[in-house]
Design a protein around this motif. Sequence first.
Motif: not given
Length: 288
Positions: A202, A204, A230-231
């Motif tokens: 992932t 982000t 940022a997530s």
Amino acid sequence: MRPTIYGLGEPRGPDFRPAPPPPAWPPPAEPAPTTPYAATARQGWGRPVGVVALLLAAMLAGAAGGRLADAEPAPPRQSTAGPVSGPGDLSDIAARVQPSVVSIEVRSGSGRGTGSGFVFDRSGHVLTNAHVVDGGGDIGVVLSDRRRLDAELVGADHAQDLAVLKIDASDGPAPLAFGRSADVRVGDPVLALGSPLGLAGTVTGGIVSALSREVRLGDRGSRPALQTDASINPGNSGGPLVNTRGEVIGVNTAIATLGGGGGGGGSIGIGFAIPVDRAVDGAQRIIR
């Protein structure tokens, strides 16, 4: 309370002026041409216009265009500092960094835990958070190509919330490059990479929100950390925070949540990373 729905109903107000009604369709028939040039003009432009009028209009337009061109300001001087990285470059950065980012699986008598990490050097050392490997047990590293490698815990610094693992260097990806804490500025674009909630690979994006935010990290009180929007979610811990050159500027380690405690509430746009200078120094001490 019912939600407010926008975009419905008739617009009203002192500044609102309704648009004029559309022209009638089909349009009224055009009068018959009165000059021998009308048919030729109709064939080229779709309506009867005299050739002389067309030539005159073209000359006037050319003159006006010349005056406008003369008044156009000179283009700004281009910077000689090289291209500026922006959102369009982030996909290339992510593709270059991702192979060196790993998922970490820890199996122990109390269950299974997951986290993130990244290759630190060419000797096969992997940097992560100490809280990711707390409790010991069987530690495995999953690469971006889904290969699972056994990992050995070299050591951990719980005060800094850093830990170093060791995998076979011949099987490991290339290490990431490191930036400098002194070069990081508020507003810099960044990417956070890892395996939030077990979702490997992932990426982000966001910016650096603050540089020296006092955050409780590890087991010895508060320490300065980078703040980012940022997530970052549970499972991102130990993954890298990188700039638009693909350099590590921090190690993702904590998030702020609204209630629930323990980070279980998920990202609200406030995440924290251990600054790169401190992370590198801590990892080198553990390895030594």
